[in-house]
Design a protein around this motif. Structure first.
Motif, PDB file in Angstrom:
ATOM      1  N   GLY A   2      -6.692 -65.824 -30.351  1.00 45.40           N
ATOM      2  CA  GLY A   2      -7.712 -65.179 -29.537  1.00 45.40           C
ATOM      3  C   GLY A   2      -7.117 -64.368 -28.404  1.00 45.40           C
ATOM      4  N   ALA A   3      -5.823 -64.022 -28.521  1.00 44.14           N
ATOM      5  CA  ALA A   3      -5.143 -63.300 -27.437  1.00 44.14           C
ATOM      6  C   ALA A   3      -5.700 -61.907 -27.226  1.00 44.14           C
ATOM      7  CB  ALA A   3      -3.642 -63.219 -27.728  1.00 44.14           C
ATOM      8  N   THR A   4      -6.328 -61.318 -28.244  1.00 44.33           N
ATOM      9  CA  THR A   4      -6.844 -59.958 -28.104  1.00 44.33           C
ATOM     10  C   THR A   4      -8.243 -59.923 -27.496  1.00 44.33           C
ATOM     11  OG1 THR A   4      -7.668 -60.028 -30.387  1.00 44.33           O
ATOM     12  CG2 THR A   4      -5.470 -59.110 -30.054  1.00 44.33           C
ATOM     13  N   GLY A   5      -8.788 -61.076 -27.147  1.00 46.06           N
ATOM     14  CA  GLY A   5     -10.131 -61.135 -26.583  1.00 46.06           C
ATOM     15  C   GLY A   5     -10.148 -61.024 -25.075  1.00 46.06           C
ATOM     16  N   PHE A   6     -11.303 -61.333 -24.501  1.00 45.81           N
ATOM     17  CA  PHE A   6     -11.535 -61.185 -23.062  1.00 45.81           C
ATOM     18  C   PHE A   6     -10.595 -62.075 -22.250  1.00 45.81           C
ATOM     19  CE2 PHE A   6     -14.607 -62.614 -19.526  1.00 45.81           C
ATOM     20  CZ  PHE A   6     -14.053 -61.730 -18.631  1.00 45.81           C
ATOM     21  N   LEU A   7     -10.659 -63.376 -22.469  1.00 39.90           N
ATOM     22  CA  LEU A   7      -9.792 -64.305 -21.751  1.00 39.90           C
ATOM     23  C   LEU A   7      -8.341 -64.140 -22.184  1.00 39.90           C
ATOM     24  CD1 LEU A   7      -9.235 -66.762 -19.930  1.00 39.90           C
ATOM     25  CD2 LEU A   7     -10.001 -68.235 -21.816  1.00 39.90           C
ATOM     26  N   GLY A   8      -8.116 -63.787 -23.455  1.00 39.02           N
ATOM     27  CA  GLY A   8      -6.765 -63.735 -24.005  1.00 39.02           C
ATOM     28  C   GLY A   8      -5.835 -62.814 -23.259  1.00 39.02           C
TER      29      GLY A   8
END
Length: 404
Positions: A73-79
């Motif tokens: 999930g690194a490409t998401g908001f928190l990521g």
């Protein structure tokens, strides 16, 4: 000269002591981690953490922290914030992605050369998951989705994937820390399928890895958030903001940078947070209406609301859920009228009060969360229709008749 070159070549082929010590720390051979290797007990040792890893340098991005983290999930908001905080301390970050080659482009700049390693993977293929975990000693699962699609259900994204990651991390043999990001309010009895799936994921992860760390952040705000940005876009487009129910549901929004800092603090505490659950809420408890007032204050628009009863809101959000897998084409993603989020908003989502069990929070990780007003929501200035200096603040109580 040729003889000297041959001797130097032979010496360079011999494993150095530093490489030997690295291999002793990271058991990466197929003996420890193969498709035929049976699943066995957790290898996470309570109280050990990552404090004993070999570190080099002064602690900046060109140093070596000893952490090799796979961040799902690194490409998401928190990521992006988690990757940035790991990279700036000299960690190597493995970035699994399943989209286009551009989905991880913004992350490459956050670390030194070769420290951010994108790796394509398929969440339904165990072999690709094993490949992105193969050389890691830390696994962080940030994957979550607040709506369903034709291909992925709530249960698969929020529960089954977390369980699969935990099982593979257990059989890996070299994972020292596993951090699972859940949601504040996660409960098996929640009317929200997202929150019930997150609760099931917590149970599955702790069953496989009892020393895993669970973090439950509240609704996160930040430059790329899907809360205040959506509200501001809706208000600018339609001239009003719908308040679900009567706007009295209490939430505890938290700055996304504080959540990323909590993840890194849990990694650096040498095992004190292993096997524990933390609830991460902001310093202020606000109703939906109070949060909307803050948003309007920043974008300098006169607040106009339409209170939508929960029954009406559910009726608006229901058709997408009914037609989602019945029509031969993808449906638009829900924004304000997301049926599952409407169900979640029927009850307050705040940090639990200390009762029979002590609730662990930011304070236990040594972090003081930011106040919401000010820098954390400064990005909303971009929604002012006349530029940063346009308009008057709501606190000045400008008459709506004189407002342009």
């Amino acid at each position: 000269m040729q003889a000297v070159a041959r001797r130097l070549g032979q010496q360079s082929l011999k494993p150095s002591p530093s490489i030997s010590s690295f291999q002793s720390i990271y058991p990466l051979s197929d003996y420890y981690y193969g498709a035929d290797h049976p699943r066995y007990g957790s290898t996470l040792v309570a109280g050990k953490g990552v404090g004993h890893l070999i570190r080099k340098g002064t602690g900046g991005r060109s140093s070596v922290s000893g952490i090799v983290a796979t961040v799902f999930g690194a490409t998401g908001f928190l990521g992006r914030y988690v990757v940035q905080q790991l990279a700036k301390m000299g960690s190597q970050v493995l970035v699994p992605f399943r989209g286009s080659e551009d989905s991880h482009r913004h992350l490459k700049l956050m670390g030194d050369l070769g420290q951010i390693v994108p790796m394509k993977f398929d969440p339904r293929d165990e072999n690709t998951i094993k490949a992105v975990m193969a050389k890691a000693n830390v696994v962080i699962n940030l994957i979550g989705r607040e709506y369903e699609t034709r291909n992925y259900s709530f249960e698969e994204v929020n529960h089954s994937l977390a369980e699969r990651f935990a099982m593979i991390a257990k059989e890996h043999g070299g994972i020292m820390r596993f951090i699972q990001i859940s949601c504040l309010g996660a409960s098996p009895s929640s009317p929200s399928r997202l929150l019930s799936a997150k609760a099931a994921a917590e149970e599955s992860v702790l069953r496989e890895l009892p020393e895993a760390t669970i973090l439950r952040p509240a609704a996160m705000v930040g430059t790329e958030d899907r809360l205040l940005n959506r509200w501001a876009q809706f208000a600018k487009k339609y001239g009003f903001l719908p308040l679900l129910g009567d706007g009295s549901t209490r939430i505890q929004p938290v700055y996304v940078v504080d959540v990323a800092a909590a993840i890194v603090a849990a990694l650096k505490d040498d095992g004190a947070s292993m096997g524990k659950v933390y609830e991460l809420g902001g310093p202020e408890i606000l109703t939906q209406h109070e949060l909307a007032e803050i948003m309007y204050d920043v974008i300098r628009e006169w607040p106009r609301y339409v209170k939508v009863p929960f029954r009406v809101a559910k009726a608006i959000g229901m058709p997408r859920e009914i037609l989602l897998k019945k029509v031969p084409f993808p449906l638009p993603n829900p924004d304000i009228f997301n049926l599952d989020q409407i169900n979640a908003l029927t009850s307050d989502t705040i940090v639990s009060e200390n009762g029979k069990f002590i609730t662990l929070t930011f304070e236990d990780l040594g972090i003081v969360p930011h106040q919401l007003k000010g820098y954390p929501i400064e990005y909303l200035i971009s929604y002012r229709k006349g530029g940063p200096q346009f308009g008057s603040t709501i606190s000045e109580r400008v008459s709506p008749d004189s407002y342009p």
